[in-house]
Scaffold this motif. Sequence first.
Motif, PDB file in Angstrom:
ATOM      1  N   LEU A 151     -24.131  -3.801 -43.306  1.00  9.28           N
ATOM      2  CA  LEU A 151     -23.153  -2.787 -42.914  1.00  9.28           C
ATOM      3  C   LEU A 151     -22.558  -3.106 -41.547  1.00  9.28           C
ATOM      4  O   LEU A 151     -21.338  -3.029 -41.352  1.00  9.28           O
ATOM      5  N   ALA A 152     -23.422  -3.484 -40.601  1.00  6.91           N
ATOM      6  CA  ALA A 152     -22.941  -3.814 -39.259  1.00  6.91           C
ATOM      7  C   ALA A 152     -21.970  -4.988 -39.309  1.00  6.91           C
ATOM      8  O   ALA A 152     -20.959  -5.010 -38.594  1.00  6.91           O
ATOM      9  N   GLY A 153     -22.267  -5.965 -40.175  1.00  6.08           N
ATOM     10  CA  GLY A 153     -21.375  -7.111 -40.321  1.00  6.08           C
ATOM     11  C   GLY A 153     -20.012  -6.715 -40.853  1.00  6.08           C
ATOM     12  O   GLY A 153     -18.979  -7.249 -40.426  1.00  6.08           O
ATOM     13  N   LYS A 154     -19.999  -5.768 -41.782  1.00 12.93           N
ATOM     14  CA  LYS A 154     -18.723  -5.304 -42.335  1.00 12.93           C
ATOM     15  C   LYS A 154     -17.892  -4.571 -41.283  1.00 12.93           C
ATOM     16  O   LYS A 154     -16.661  -4.691 -41.255  1.00 12.93           O
ATOM     17  N   ILE A 155     -18.573  -3.811 -40.427  1.00 14.61           N
ATOM     18  CA  ILE A 155     -17.844  -3.038 -39.419  1.00 14.61           C
ATOM     19  C   ILE A 155     -17.379  -3.921 -38.272  1.00 14.61           C
ATOM     20  O   ILE A 155     -16.243  -3.794 -37.797  1.00 14.61           O
ATOM     21  N   VAL A 156     -18.230  -4.840 -37.816  1.00 19.48           N
ATOM     22  CA  VAL A 156     -17.832  -5.667 -36.669  1.00 19.48           C
ATOM     23  C   VAL A 156     -16.643  -6.554 -37.020  1.00 19.48           C
ATOM     24  O   VAL A 156     -15.811  -6.863 -36.156  1.00 19.48           O
ATOM     25  N   SER A 157     -16.529  -6.948 -38.281  1.00 17.21           N
ATOM     26  CA  SER A 157     -15.376  -7.767 -38.664  1.00 17.21           C
ATOM     27  C   SER A 157     -14.082  -6.966 -38.550  1.00 17.21           C
ATOM     28  O   SER A 157     -13.032  -7.507 -38.174  1.00 17.21           O
ATOM     29  N   VAL A 158     -14.156  -5.667 -38.841  1.00 15.54           N
ATOM     30  CA  VAL A 158     -12.980  -4.803 -38.694  1.00 15.54           C
ATOM     31  C   VAL A 158     -12.665  -4.605 -37.212  1.00 15.54           C
ATOM     32  O   VAL A 158     -11.499  -4.645 -36.793  1.00 15.54           O
ATOM     33  N   GLU A 159     -13.713  -4.396 -36.404  1.00 16.93           N
ATOM     34  CA  GLU A 159     -13.502  -4.246 -34.963  1.00 16.93           C
ATOM     35  C   GLU A 159     -12.859  -5.505 -34.378  1.00 16.93           C
ATOM     36  O   GLU A 159     -12.013  -5.423 -33.480  1.00 16.93           O
ATOM     37  N   ALA A 160     -13.256  -6.658 -34.883  1.00 19.28           N
ATOM     38  CA  ALA A 160     -12.670  -7.914 -34.400  1.00 19.28           C
ATOM     39  C   ALA A 160     -11.190  -8.011 -34.773  1.00 19.28           C
ATOM     40  O   ALA A 160     -10.376  -8.527 -33.995  1.00 19.28           O
ATOM     41  N   ARG A 161     -10.835  -7.504 -35.954  1.00 16.98           N
ATOM     42  CA  ARG A 161      -9.416  -7.467 -36.342  1.00 16.98           C
ATOM     43  C   ARG A 161      -8.632  -6.572 -35.378  1.00 16.98           C
ATOM     44  O   ARG A 161      -7.514  -6.899 -34.974  1.00 16.98           O
ATOM     45  N   HIS A 162      -9.242  -5.441 -35.031  1.00 17.36           N
ATOM     46  CA  HIS A 162      -8.593  -4.545 -34.069  1.00 17.36           C
ATOM     47  C   HIS A 162      -8.385  -5.253 -32.734  1.00 17.36           C
ATOM     48  O   HIS A 162      -7.310  -5.168 -32.128  1.00 17.36           O
ATOM     49  N   ALA A 163      -9.442  -5.922 -32.259  1.00 15.29           N
ATOM     50  CA  ALA A 163      -9.366  -6.605 -30.965  1.00 15.29           C
ATOM     51  C   ALA A 163      -8.256  -7.650 -30.968  1.00 15.29           C
ATOM     52  O   ALA A 163      -7.508  -7.791 -29.990  1.00 15.29           O
TER      53      ALA A 163
END
Length: 222
Positions: A151-163
């Motif tokens: 789950l954390a991996g799925k969310i951090v990838s989205v946060e990286a897209r935001h960044a």
Amino acid sequence: MHRRKFLLFSGAAASAALVGVACKKSDNPVVTPATPAVDLGTGDTGVLNYAYALEQLEAAFYVRVMQTTSWMNATEMEYLADIRDHEVAHRDFFKAALGSNRIQDLTPNFSSVNFADRTSVLNTAKAFEDLGVSAYNGAGRLLQSSDFLTLAGKIVSVEARHAALIRDLIANGTFAKLDDPDLVSLGADNSKGLDAVRTPAQVLAIANNFLSTPVSGANLPS
């Protein structure tokens, strides 16, 4: 008495008087109690609450951003609305997943942000997104459950897209850059394509500047 000498003399006298008042007040000091910190808890629940706290902060920020859109063009408005919706979804997911084990709703403090100014908003957004990515990167090793790690991996990838998107809004074409001095100091390596990592203590030291109620990760796994 010469005017300049008089001002110097009166200033010194006033300073002495203030020192005297301060000394008298210190005999019976009034101590304002510090706001008790919100404890995130222990184990995987504590780590999930850690993520929940950060998602609360980010969601609140973007909700506030979208209340003052005068500086945005249509494309920026669309992108930032998407980010807001993602962060709200992340926040609500953790809230539901944690159930009765979740921490309280946190009150943000965005007094340092000028929401009517493009530069102020985007620079703050960049800081939050970099913070989120580095936080998830640092928290993965603390999780015991493989499901939570996925789950954390799925969310951090989205946060990286935001960044990446926020970087591009600030300076077109910089979306993939990892050579920001702040990121490099935390282990980012542009030549190897490796992003930054922060510990919970490092993350909360920054996040608490934007929270009215401080958050403590003292009992998180290490």
